[in-house]
Motif scaffolding. Sequence first.
Motif, PDB file in Angstrom:
ATOM      1  N   UNK A   1       0.872  -1.173   0.000  1.00  0.00           N
ATOM      2  CA  UNK A   1       0.000   0.000   0.000  1.00  0.00           C
ATOM      3  C   UNK A   1       0.908   1.222   0.000  1.00  0.00           C
ATOM      4  N   UNK A   2       0.469   2.273  -0.697  1.00  0.00           N
ATOM      5  CA  UNK A   2       1.324   3.467  -0.772  1.00  0.00           C
ATOM      6  C   UNK A   2       0.511   4.737  -0.569  1.00  0.00           C
ATOM      7  N   UNK A   3       1.134   5.699   0.131  1.00  0.00           N
ATOM      8  CA  UNK A   3       0.630   7.078   0.181  1.00  0.00           C
ATOM      9  C   UNK A   3       1.724   7.971  -0.384  1.00  0.00           C
ATOM     10  N   UNK A   4       1.482   8.534  -1.575  1.00  0.00           N
ATOM     11  CA  UNK A   4       2.487   9.386  -2.211  1.00  0.00           C
ATOM     12  C   UNK A   4       2.418  10.813  -1.678  1.00  0.00           C
ATOM     13  N   UNK A   5       3.572  11.449  -1.578  1.00  0.00           N
ATOM     14  CA  UNK A   5       3.682  12.820  -1.074  1.00  0.00           C
ATOM     15  C   UNK A   5       3.344  13.836  -2.168  1.00  0.00           C
ATOM     16  N   UNK A   6       2.642  14.898  -1.786  1.00  0.00           N
ATOM     17  CA  UNK A   6       2.432  16.058  -2.658  1.00  0.00           C
ATOM     18  C   UNK A   6       1.918  15.693  -4.036  1.00  0.00           C
ATOM     19  N   UNK A   7       0.836  14.926  -4.059  1.00  0.00           N
ATOM     20  CA  UNK A   7       0.245  14.668  -5.362  1.00  0.00           C
ATOM     21  C   UNK A   7      -0.388  15.933  -5.905  1.00  0.00           C
ATOM     22  N   UNK A   8      -0.973  16.725  -5.011  1.00  0.00           N
ATOM     23  CA  UNK A   8      -1.772  17.862  -5.474  1.00  0.00           C
ATOM     24  C   UNK A   8      -0.935  18.995  -6.061  1.00  0.00           C
ATOM     25  N   UNK A   9       0.272  19.159  -5.554  1.00  0.00           N
ATOM     26  CA  UNK A   9       1.115  20.210  -6.132  1.00  0.00           C
ATOM     27  C   UNK A   9       0.641  21.605  -5.823  1.00  0.00           C
ATOM     28  N   UNK A  10      -0.198  21.731  -4.818  1.00  0.00           N
ATOM     29  CA  UNK A  10      -0.721  23.057  -4.496  1.00  0.00           C
ATOM     30  C   UNK A  10       0.267  23.815  -3.602  1.00  0.00           C
ATOM     31  N   UNK A  11       0.785  23.100  -2.573  1.00  0.00           N
ATOM     32  CA  UNK A  11       1.757  23.767  -1.706  1.00  0.00           C
ATOM     33  C   UNK A  11       3.111  23.845  -2.410  1.00  0.00           C
ATOM     34  N   UNK A  12       3.540  22.743  -2.996  1.00  0.00           N
ATOM     35  CA  UNK A  12       4.792  22.722  -3.759  1.00  0.00           C
ATOM     36  C   UNK A  12       4.454  22.343  -5.199  1.00  0.00           C
ATOM     37  N   UNK A  13       4.715  23.225  -6.117  1.00  0.00           N
ATOM     38  CA  UNK A  13       4.451  22.965  -7.534  1.00  0.00           C
ATOM     39  C   UNK A  13       5.734  22.436  -8.160  1.00  0.00           C
ATOM     40  N   UNK A  14       5.714  21.474  -9.062  1.00  0.00           N
ATOM     41  CA  UNK A  14       4.561  20.825  -9.690  1.00  0.00           C
ATOM     42  C   UNK A  14       3.956  19.725  -8.828  1.00  0.00           C
ATOM     43  N   UNK A  15       2.815  19.162  -9.312  1.00  0.00           N
ATOM     44  CA  UNK A  15       2.184  18.071  -8.585  1.00  0.00           C
ATOM     45  C   UNK A  15       2.932  16.743  -8.771  1.00  0.00           C
ATOM     46  N   UNK A  16       2.461  15.711  -8.058  1.00  0.00           N
ATOM     47  CA  UNK A  16       2.961  14.334  -8.220  1.00  0.00           C
ATOM     48  C   UNK A  16       4.466  14.231  -7.995  1.00  0.00           C
TER      49      UNK A  16
ATOM     50  N   UNK B   1      13.651  18.644  -3.413  1.00  0.00           N
ATOM     51  CA  UNK B   1      14.115  19.338  -2.212  1.00  0.00           C
ATOM     52  C   UNK B   1      14.187  20.854  -2.434  1.00  0.00           C
ATOM     53  N   UNK B   2      14.432  21.250  -3.651  1.00  0.00           N
ATOM     54  CA  UNK B   2      14.609  22.675  -3.961  1.00  0.00           C
ATOM     55  C   UNK B   2      13.302  23.439  -4.122  1.00  0.00           C
ATOM     56  N   UNK B   3      12.170  22.742  -4.128  1.00  0.00           N
ATOM     57  CA  UNK B   3      10.884  23.434  -4.279  1.00  0.00           C
ATOM     58  C   UNK B   3      10.567  24.213  -3.010  1.00  0.00           C
ATOM     59  N   UNK B   4       9.957  25.351  -3.175  1.00  0.00           N
ATOM     60  CA  UNK B   4       9.556  26.167  -2.030  1.00  0.00           C
ATOM     61  C   UNK B   4       8.063  26.437  -2.079  1.00  0.00           C
TER      62      UNK B   4
ATOM     63  N   UNK C   1       5.523  30.564   1.385  1.00  0.00           N
ATOM     64  CA  UNK C   1       6.212  31.213   2.497  1.00  0.00           C
ATOM     65  C   UNK C   1       7.721  31.038   2.421  1.00  0.00           C
ATOM     66  N   UNK C   2       8.195  30.445   1.326  1.00  0.00           N
ATOM     67  CA  UNK C   2       9.637  30.282   1.165  1.00  0.00           C
ATOM     68  C   UNK C   2      10.188  29.028   1.833  1.00  0.00           C
ATOM     69  N   UNK C   3       9.314  28.200   2.381  1.00  0.00           N
ATOM     70  CA  UNK C   3       9.779  26.976   3.048  1.00  0.00           C
ATOM     71  C   UNK C   3      10.106  25.917   1.997  1.00  0.00           C
ATOM     72  N   UNK C   4      11.317  25.346   2.117  1.00  0.00           N
ATOM     73  CA  UNK C   4      11.724  24.308   1.180  1.00  0.00           C
ATOM     74  C   UNK C   4      10.989  23.004   1.474  1.00  0.00           C
ATOM     75  N   UNK C   5      10.751  22.250   0.413  1.00  0.00           N
ATOM     76  CA  UNK C   5      10.156  20.914   0.518  1.00  0.00           C
ATOM     77  C   UNK C   5      10.931  20.070   1.535  1.00  0.00           C
TER      78      UNK C   5
END
Lengths: 412, 412
Positions: free
Chosen positions: B125-140, B156-159, B162-166
Motif C-alpha cells: 500500500x502506498x501514500x504518495x507525497x504532494x500529489x496535489x502540487x498546491x503547496x509545492x508545484x509541480x504536482x505528483x 528538495x529545492x521546491x519552495x 512562504x519560502x519553506x523548502x520541501x
Amino acid sequence: MAAKDTLKINMERLKAAFDVSSNIGATEKNGLTRLTLTAEDKKMRDIFVNWLKEEGLSVRIDDVGNIYGKREGRNKDAKSIMIGSHLDTQPRGGRFDGVLGVLSALEVIRTLNENHIETERPIEIVNFTNEEGERFTPPMIGSGVATGNYTKEFAYGLRDRDGIFFEEALNETGYKGQEENRRLNVEYFIELHIEQGPLLEKNKKEIGIVKGVKGMTRFEVTVTGHASHGAHPAYGRKDALVAASKMVLAIDEATQKYEDLSTTVGVFEVFPSIVNIFAGEVRFTFDVRHLDDDIRNTVIRTIQESLEQISEESGVDCSVKQTWNIDGTHFSAELIDVIQEESNKLNYTHQYMVSGAGHDAKFMNDICKTAMIFTPSANGFSHCEEEFTSYEDIQKATTLLLNVVLELADKV
Amino acid sequence: MAAKDTLKINMERLKAAFDVSSNIGATEKNGLTRLTLTAEDKKMRDIFVNWLKEEGLSVRIDDVGNIYGKREGRNKDAKSIMIGSHLDTQPRGGRFDGVLGVLSALEVIRTLNENHIETERPIEIVNFTNEEGERFTPPMIGSGVATGNYTKEFAYGLRDRDGIFFEEALNETGYKGQEENRRLNVEYFIELHIEQGPLLEKNKKEIGIVKGVKGMTRFEVTVTGHASHGAHPAYGRKDALVAASKMVLAIDEATQKYEDLSTTVGVFEVFPSIVNIFAGEVRFTFDVRHLDDDIRNTVIRTIQESLEQISEESGVDCSVKQTWNIDGTHFSAELIDVIQEESNKLNYTHQYMVSGAGHDAKFMNDICKTAMIFTPSANGFSHCEEEFTSYEDIQKATTLLLNVVLELADKV
C-alpha cells in the motif's frame, strides 16, 4: 456685413496657436497630458486669456474656472453666439480633442477682428473646465455647472486621486472666479470637435453635422457557473467564460440591426483566471448607445433576452443590473440646417452623424440652440497620442464655423 | 486461495476510516484542507502509519516522504502489487480525491488479513507525497521521484509561498526517510480514484475503467487590437475582447469533434478593463487534452487555424505560443482486461474512460503495469468542498479492487 466669400481664416495663425498648445503638456509620442487645473492646464489657460485680451475681448472667469471672452455686438440686448470647447486632455491624450474647438473659435474671432466685422449679436468664446473628467470624475463639470446640471457644491466636493478637492485646484491655479460670470445669455452654442470615430474618413466626408448625442444605458452583468479543474471532461461543464463569451458576441452583434448603434463591453473580469481551472464567474459591464431612446430600449430588451437564453442554454446563472441611463440629446434643427446650408455653399462634402460621447454641447443644449461640427479623425483614434486631424480638414471646418457664425450673427 | 465470492469488505470499517480522515483538516462545508507536509498532513500520516502497523505491514518511508506498507507474499522473489494514492488535498478540497485510493487499499489489506488470505505476490500500500502540487508545484512529486521522473534535488529545492523548502517540510513533519526505500519492485499498480467528471453519473455506470491519461498541450495567446472610447462607432473597432470571445468559442467548440477531447481556457485577462473603453488587449491561456497524441495535434492545428482566421477577420493581431506539452499515457492492456473481467463477474455496470488529469498512476505507468478504477463523482465536482461519492459506489469500487488484487496476486 462683409460678404462671407471674401473672408478667409488665417491658417498659419491657427497652426501657430496649435503649436503653442501642442507643447504644453506634450508627451514623447506627440500627445498631450494636460489634466484639468494642473500646472500645464494653468499655463495653457494663462496664454489663452492673454490671447483673448489681445483680441480686445472682455474676459471673465466663473466660479468653476470656465473662461469666457466676449466680443460685443451692435445690439446690446441680443443673446450671444457662443463657440468653444475645452483645453484639458486625458492622460496621454491627443492634441485635438477639445483644443480644436477652442482654437478654431479663437481663429474665428481673430478673422472677424482683422476684417473689422461688426455683428448684431455678441460672440463669446468659451473654455470649459474639466470636460474630460479624468482628474475629477464625472466629466463636463464646467458646462454642467454653467447649465445647472450640477451644483457648485457638487463640483467643489470632487476629489482627485491624491485627495485634492476641485475647489483647492481652482484656487491653486488662480482660476476660481465669480458665480455671476456664469449667468449665460446665449442664443446659439456651436462646438467644433474631432469625430472620435472612423466614419468621416471611411466615407470620405470633410464635415460631420452632428444631430445629437447618443443616449447611453449601462449594465453590470455577473455570470455564475462552476469552476473546476481542466481535467473535467468537456461534457457537463458550467464554464462561465464560455457563456460570457457568447454574451459578448450577442452584445456586439446587436449593433448590426440599427445604424449609429454602438455597444461596448468595458470591464471584463474572470475568476479564478488560473491556468488549469475553467471559470466559475465572470463579471462584466456593457453599455448601449443610440440617439433614439426607443431604439436603444428595444435593443436593450433584445440583448437582455439573448443573455437570458445564453445563460439558460449554458446552465449558468446570470444577473443583469442597470447602473446608469442617460437619454439621447437632440441638437437644434434650426442650427443643423444652417450648418448644412453653409457647408453646401462651401462645397464641402458632409454627412449627418451622432456623437457617441458626451460633450459640453450636450449640456449647453439644455439652455440654448446647440449643434456640433465634426472633423475627420485619422483611423478613428481619440483619447490617445495617435489622435490626428489634418490641417486641411481643420481649415475647412474652421471656415465653416466662421460662416455659420456670420450667418447667425445678424439674425436677431 | 479463498474463493473471491466469499470475501467481503467491511463497509463499516471503511466508513470509520473515512470518518477519521474527514476530520483532519476539515472545512466548514464538509471539505478538507490538508496540504502536503503541513500539521494536518502529519497528523493523518501518523494515524495512517499506525493503521499499517496494526495490520502487521512492514512500513518504510522514503526520502521524499512516500509511505509504503508491505504485506509479504509466499514468493519472496515475486514483484509486488501496489495499491494506493495520496492523502494530501487542495485548499478547501474534497474528502475523496486521493483519500479514497489509500483508504480502499487499506480496506483491501484488512479484508485479506481478517480472512487470513495468503498470496503469492507481496501486496504494498502506498501514500504518495504532494500529489496535489498546491503547496509545492509541480504536482505528483512523490510518485515523480519514486519513478525517476524527478530527482530528489529537484524536489528538495521546491519552495512553498512562504519560502519553506520541501526538504524543510519533510524534516519538520518527521517524514524524511531513506532513499533506498523507494527502490520499487512492483509488477502492477492500481489506483482507485474518484472520476472528477460527470460521465459515470450521466451514463449511470458504477465503475470507470481508465484506459489512460490524456496528453495535454498548453498555449499562451495574446490578442492585440486597439482600445478606444465607447463613443467610437461600432464600425471600425479593433476590439480585442470581441475577437478573443470568438476564440474562446472556437476553442470550446473544437471539443465537439472527438470523444474524450477537452479544452480549457484558464487565465483570461482583459486590458484596460475600464467601463467606457473597449479592450485593446486580451491575454489568455488554453489547453487541449486527449489521450491520442495524433488527435490532440490535429485539434491543435484546427484551433490555431481558427484563431488565425478570427484575428484576420477581426483586424487584430494574435500571437500563440506553446508553453507545455505532455503526451498521452496508455495504461496496461493486461490490467485493463483484468479489471473489466472482474467487474463483469461482479455484475457492475462500467465504461471505459480516460482521465483528464495527471495522477500518481501516470508516473507509475513508467515502471510497472498500471491502471486506474474510477468511481462516480456527484455532479462531476472535484477539488472543491462539494466533492462527493456515495458509500454505495465506494463499496462496489473497493470490492472490485479487492477482486482484481486477488486475481493478480497469484499470477506469478
